[in-house]
Write an enzyme that holds these catalytic residues in place. Sequence first.
Site, PDB file in Angstrom:
ATOM      1  N   LYS A  79     -62.782  96.542 -63.294  1.00  0.00           N
ATOM      2  CA  LYS A  79     -62.143  95.315 -63.855  1.00  0.00           C
ATOM      3  C   LYS A  79     -63.050  93.729 -63.003  1.00  0.00           C
ATOM      4  CE  LYS A  79     -57.714  97.238 -62.121  1.00  0.00           C
ATOM      5  NZ  LYS A  79     -57.498  98.353 -60.959  1.00  0.00           N
ATOM      6  N   GLN A  83     -57.101  98.006 -54.782  1.00  0.00           N
ATOM      7  CA  GLN A  83     -57.127  99.333 -55.393  1.00  0.00           C
ATOM      8  C   GLN A  83     -56.518 100.716 -54.715  1.00  0.00           C
ATOM      9  OE1 GLN A  83     -58.417  99.090 -59.018  1.00  0.00           O
ATOM     10  NE2 GLN A  83     -57.547 101.225 -58.959  1.00  0.00           N
ATOM     11  N   ASP A  88     -51.432  91.274 -58.828  1.00  0.00           N
ATOM     12  CA  ASP A  88     -50.695  93.477 -59.959  1.00  0.00           C
ATOM     13  C   ASP A  88     -49.482  93.367 -59.436  1.00  0.00           C
ATOM     14  OD1 ASP A  88     -52.206  95.605 -60.133  1.00  0.00           O
ATOM     15  OD2 ASP A  88     -52.868  96.186 -58.274  1.00  0.00           O
TER      16      ASP A  88
END
Length: 286
Positions: A52, A96, A119
């Site tokens: 990422k 994460q 997200d």
Amino acid sequence: MAKIIDGKSIAQQVRGEIRAEVQKLEAEGVRPGLAVVIVGEDSASKVYVRNKIKACAEVGFYSENYELPEDTGEEELLALIEKLNGDPAIHGILVQLPLPRHLDEHKVIAAIHPQKDVDAFHVQNVGKIMLGQYDFLPCTPAGVMKLLEYSGIDPAGKDCVVVGRSNIVGKPQAMLLLHANGTVQICHSRTRDLAQKTAAADILVVAIGKPKFITGDMIREGAVVIDVGMNRDENGKLCGDVDFASCFEKASYITPVPGGVGPMTITMLLKNTLSAAKLSMKQDEK
Ligand code: NDP
């Protein structure tokens, strides 16, 4: 024989568009910024995070990477999120998952400002997806929609079957196909006669986490088959939830693993971060 949907190439095209937009924003004095937070030593998660950060650099984003020890307390993590919520250089915050067990995932996600929740896991963003009024779309299902779009496949009026009902893939995927006017059925581990249902699909999206589970005899001739799965087969090789060899013969389009949905997930994260930066600019204008 199916046409292979090349996720790598489509991801490159979309990243090219993002790069061009970043240059335009920079001329206006804004550089999209993403903060990635990882807690603990999960090796797969570390690889995802590294990818990422690398992708951010490729499109010209600013990024910050926070690697916190496994025993980080909830208060400390929430304080970091609070700091990032208030940081004008950071437009997107990604924590994460999975988190170590002593941390409450729901509480942590709820602490992220909804307009920085790239997200799209925050309850406010999930609700907006239901209503079709979203700022961000969850990355993997949005990536699947982009693959369909770039391949000229319109879900409108098509029978779409989604296998898997997780909050991050299956459920939002079904919603996005519905918004695109598909007729959608969701299947899961308690579904009866699964093969009968998958064989009725014009567009089949599979996200179950079972290596090569969907075989050629379970799909319709000419179906579009999208494989979200990421598993290791008996030889340790990366494979999807779809048995590529048997489905390739029957499908009209199919995504490979690797090189299908995977590259699109990070690409859509970049797209969400860009949208978050634009959103913050609009608010500054007010
Ligand atoms: P989850 O484990 O959260 O959900 C799996 C879903 O599959 C559940 O809804 C489960 O049903 C269903 N399922 C399990 N077994 C069967 C079965 N035999 N028949 C029908 N349905 C079944 O997984 P995720 O959604 O998080 O991920 C799915 C896959 O996608 C994994 O391989 C994951 O690694 C991959 N993935 C890939 C990404 C990418 O970027 N390419 C991103 C995210 C995930 P029930 O609800 O009844 O238990």
